[in-house]
Motif scaffolding. Structure first.
Motif, short mmCIF file in Angstrom:
data_model
loop_
_atom_site.label_atom_id
_atom_site.label_comp_id
_atom_site.label_asym_id
_atom_site.label_seq_id
_atom_site.Cartn_x
_atom_site.Cartn_y
_atom_site.Cartn_z
N MET A 84 0.81 -0.78 0.28
CA MET A 84 0.18 -0.26 0.07
C MET A 84 0.58 0.84 0.08
N TRP A 87 2.39 1.70 -3.47
CA TRP A 87 1.53 2.28 -4.07
C TRP A 87 0.74 3.92 -4.46
N ASN A 88 0.71 4.13 -2.94
CA ASN A 88 0.31 5.53 -2.39
C ASN A 88 1.41 6.28 -2.83
N THR A 89 2.87 5.66 -2.90
CA THR A 89 3.96 6.57 -3.60
C THR A 89 4.08 7.06 -4.75
N ALA A 92 2.13 9.53 -5.70
CA ALA A 92 1.50 10.00 -5.54
C ALA A 92 2.06 10.97 -6.37
N SER A 143 -8.92 8.81 -9.63
CA SER A 143 -7.83 8.47 -7.80
C SER A 143 -8.57 7.50 -7.10
N TRP A 146 -7.75 4.67 -8.69
CA TRP A 146 -6.46 4.18 -8.40
C TRP A 146 -7.11 3.31 -6.89
N ALA A 147 -7.53 4.06 -6.17
CA ALA A 147 -7.59 3.22 -4.91
C ALA A 147 -8.41 2.09 -4.65
N ALA A 150 -5.65 -0.32 -5.15
CA ALA A 150 -4.78 -0.61 -4.46
C ALA A 150 -5.99 -1.32 -3.24
#
Length: 171
Positions: A84, A87-89, A92, A143, A146-147, A150
């Protein structure tokens, strides 16, 4: 040549010797039985000690298996968290790159529209607001996708990890 009582004594001696031999043999048998009992008790004591050690070993192995299972679960959760964060990096980073490119494009268009085209700045501001709202809508949709992707990564990882735990508990 011998007196008659001498023969009897010899017979007595023989019979007494036989009796002693019988008694000695009986004592030897009892000694062998005692020794066999002592050996049996020693073997039983050793067996009981070995059974205690085996029970302690089984307990230690069970504790080790429990610790191993807990470590596996913790490692799986850590792996999910690391995925996670990764993925978040990445998201961003992509978001930052898109914002920088959008601001660069906006600056170029502003320069072309106002300075080169000698047009009114309010037209450009109005078009910029429309473009900003459109860009934000696209960003919100992307987003969310993408969420969702994830969350699928996490649910795929947890599903594969939990099925392994169910198989282990079934055994």
């Amino acid at each position: 040549s011998r007196p008659p009582w001498h023969n009897e004594c010899t017979q007595c001696e023989r019979s007494s010797a036989r009796g002693e031999r019988v008694e000695v043999a009986a004592m030897a048998r009892q000694g062998n039985m005692g020794q066999a009992r002592a050996n049996l008790e020693g073997a039983m004591g050793t067996m009981k000690d070995n059974m205690k050690l085996l029970a302690e070993r089984e307990e230690c192995l069970t504790q080790l298996e429990d610790k191993s299972t807990n470590l596996n679960r913790t490692a799986s959760k850590f792996h999910q968290g690391a995925r996670m964060v990764n993925w978040n990096t990445r998201v961003a980073g992509y978001t930052t790159a898109l914002i920088v490119m959008a601001l660069g494009l906006w600056a170029v268009l502003f320069a072309l529209h106002v300075h080169v085209g000698k047009r009114n700045i309010w037209e450009f501001v109005a078009l910029s607001v429309v473009a900003l709202l459109l860009g934000y809508g696209i960003y919100a949709c992307v987003s969310r996708r993408w969420a969702a992707a994830a969350n699928n990564l996490v649910s795929d990882s947890s599903t594969s990890g939990s099925s392994g735990d169910e198989e282990q508990s079934a055994e």
